[in-house]
Design an enzyme around this catalytic site. Structure first.
Site, PDB file in Angstrom:
ATOM      1  N   HIS A 262       0.655  -1.194  -0.015  1.00  0.00           N
ATOM      2  CA  HIS A 262       0.218  -0.099   0.060  1.00  0.00           C
ATOM      3  C   HIS A 262       0.851   1.417  -0.119  1.00  0.00           C
ATOM      4  O   HIS A 262       1.812   1.492   0.800  1.00  0.00           O
ATOM      5  CB  HIS A 262      -0.891   0.048   1.313  1.00  0.00           C
ATOM      6  CG  HIS A 262      -1.539   1.064   1.345  1.00  0.00           C
ATOM      7  ND1 HIS A 262      -3.246   1.188   0.352  1.00  0.00           N
ATOM      8  CD2 HIS A 262      -1.925   2.303   1.702  1.00  0.00           C
ATOM      9  CE1 HIS A 262      -3.710   2.224   0.727  1.00  0.00           C
ATOM     10  NE2 HIS A 262      -3.145   3.073   1.354  1.00  0.00           N
ATOM     11  N   HIS A 299      -3.632   5.170  10.591  1.00  0.00           N
ATOM     12  CA  HIS A 299      -2.570   6.064  10.642  1.00  0.00           C
ATOM     13  C   HIS A 299      -3.390   7.215  11.465  1.00  0.00           C
ATOM     14  O   HIS A 299      -4.431   7.725  11.664  1.00  0.00           O
ATOM     15  CB  HIS A 299      -1.976   6.599   9.306  1.00  0.00           C
ATOM     16  CG  HIS A 299      -3.202   7.113   8.120  1.00  0.00           C
ATOM     17  ND1 HIS A 299      -4.091   6.304   7.744  1.00  0.00           N
ATOM     18  CD2 HIS A 299      -3.800   8.263   7.670  1.00  0.00           C
ATOM     19  CE1 HIS A 299      -4.811   6.913   7.034  1.00  0.00           C
ATOM     20  NE2 HIS A 299      -4.512   8.065   6.953  1.00  0.00           N
ATOM     21  N   ASP A 305      -4.935  17.847   9.294  1.00  0.00           N
ATOM     22  CA  ASP A 305      -6.395  17.441   9.283  1.00  0.00           C
ATOM     23  C   ASP A 305      -6.800  16.837   7.841  1.00  0.00           C
ATOM     24  O   ASP A 305      -6.263  17.209   7.029  1.00  0.00           O
ATOM     25  CB  ASP A 305      -7.279  18.547   9.584  1.00  0.00           C
ATOM     26  CG  ASP A 305      -7.571  19.022  10.846  1.00  0.00           C
ATOM     27  OD1 ASP A 305      -6.555  18.250  11.723  1.00  0.00           O
ATOM     28  OD2 ASP A 305      -8.439  19.615  11.380  1.00  0.00           O
ATOM     29  N   HIS A 335      -7.172   7.201  12.486  1.00  0.00           N
ATOM     30  CA  HIS A 335      -8.184   6.778  11.789  1.00  0.00           C
ATOM     31  C   HIS A 335      -7.701   5.750  10.711  1.00  0.00           C
ATOM     32  O   HIS A 335      -6.464   5.809  10.368  1.00  0.00           O
ATOM     33  CB  HIS A 335      -8.923   8.001  11.087  1.00  0.00           C
ATOM     34  CG  HIS A 335      -8.464   8.513   9.993  1.00  0.00           C
ATOM     35  ND1 HIS A 335      -7.055   9.587  10.273  1.00  0.00           N
ATOM     36  CD2 HIS A 335      -8.542   8.447   8.637  1.00  0.00           C
ATOM     37  CE1 HIS A 335      -6.834   9.801   8.890  1.00  0.00           C
ATOM     38  NE2 HIS A 335      -7.225   9.257   8.220  1.00  0.00           N
TER      39      HIS A 335
END
Length: 384
Positions: A262, A299, A305, A335
């Site tokens: 990934h 991560h 943000d 998240h």
């Protein structure tokens, strides 16, 4: 991609006499950024652009921010934003900070006036609808999937060629450019860039409007929106050349960078501004290591943000979102994929997702009017 462009008629030498058929002079205007040290263009007008018939303040521009509360992940369903009005009137802003504001617009009519943002560049992502940008630099057609970059100080209006349209809008306080790591010292895009100069579209047609009447230009500057009335058409340029102009880039021309495992979100970067980046998630092949987990790892945004605007397809790591959803994952909270998404991604060969991501390096605030579009249970959507 800013490179030298010439459109219409310009004199052989800058700052020299350039005369009309009746012998009068055209009016040369230097439009540039950062004083005289940024990118710039020279525009040649039929009428003096300094000549104004009337001026009137329309309103102060400010957003009503929510009071600070518990930090949490947020989800806003912008698909339910009502349609109506022109491109400027239809804007509904959701998030912002000192560097940019982010919102959507669903206009149903063309702008009867012109607009000029004197506070920063604008990025307009065309989710739905077709039309054109009419500007002092000429006409620029747009289609679904287009990013439109409108430089600070550009006089323009949005003309719709469909009954409705849907846009993601970024109002920036700085210039918006392709990432530096994709450009050489001369500004040319390098071979490892996921796009090249051929993918960028510049204004196609310049037709000088030599018309008299009453024309309004609404200007955003110094925290205000001001109306200026002219007795001539503001798009009266017979020619221009330089590096500063609106341009379009289609998200469908972004060539994804993939790998055996990934890849981080940075490989999807498309543009950058001061303290933020814009990324494009497009259909692509998944990772090809025999033990690869295509869904992203968890991560922590310890310094940024993350905002995602979902355009089309099934996003590999999310449940409960739909086209037009905006999610905010603030700095300070980890998240990652929703339950079942990691296992569910194993063995899959490709994704058809389409989304725009904006990472900001200062915390974002939520505009109060966004509350009516919010899913209050999103924070708890990672519970099994």
């Amino acid at each position: 991609m800013p490179h030298y462009v010439k459109l219409g008629n310009v004199p052989p030498k800058r700052h020299t006499q350039f005369r009309k058929e009746d012998g009068g002079l055209y009016y040369e205007q230097l439009m540039g950024t950062k004083g005289f040290s940024g990118i710039q263009s020279l525009i040649y007008h039929i009428n003096p652009p300094t000549q104004v018939k009337a001026v009137k303040k329309i309103k102060d521009i400010h957003y009503e921010w929510e009071e600070k509360d518990a930090l949490k992940h947020r989800h806003f369903g912008t698909a339910s934003v009502e349609s109506g009005g022109d491109f400027l009137e239809a804007r509904v802003m959701f998030l912002g900070n000192e560097d940019l504001t982010i919102g959507v617009a669903r206009p149903t009519q063309s702008m009867p006036y012109f607009y000029r943002n004197g506070e920063g560049d604008e990025l307009i992502f065309v989710h739905e609808g077709e039309g054109k940008i009419e500007s002092i630099f000429g006409e620029l057609s747009f289609y679904p999937g287009d990013y439109l970059i409108i430089p600070i100080g550009t006089t323009y209006r949005v003309v719709l060629e469909t009954s409705e349209a849907r846009f993601l809008v970024v109002e920036s306080n700085s210039e918006i450019v392709p990432p530096k790591r994709y450009r050489n010292a001369h500004g040319q895009l390098l071979e490892h860039s996921p796009f090249c100069e051929r993918d960028f579209r510049v204004p196609e047609r310049l037709e000088a409007k030599d018309e008299r009447g009453e024309f309004e230009v609404r200007v955003r500057a110094q925290g205000m929106l001001t109306s200026y009335l002219y007795d001539f058409h503001p798009l009266d340029a017979v020619g221009w050349d330089g590096y500063l102009y609106p341009y379009a880039f289609s998200i469908h021309d972004f060539e994804p960078i993939t790998g055996r495992v990934h890849q981080p979100p940075t490989v999807h970067q498309t543009f950058e501004g001061h303290n933020y980046v814009v990324c494009s998630f497009v259909p692509r092949l998944y990772d090809y290591h025999p033990l690869a987990v295509p869904a992203p790892y968890v991560h922590s945004n310890v310094e940024s943000d993350e905002v995602l605007y979902y355009v089309a397809g099934e996003f590999m790591s999310r449940k409960g979102i739909s086209e037009g959803s905006i999610t905010l994952h603030p700095s300070g909270l980890p998240h990652g994929p929703h339950p079942g998404k990691m296992e569910g991604s194993i063995g899959k060969k490709e994704t058809k997702e389409l989304a725009v991501m904006i990472d900001t390096f200062r915390p974002l605030r939520v505009v109060k009017q966004a509350h009516s579009y919010e899913d209050p249970n999103y924070m708890y959507s990672w519970l099994p």
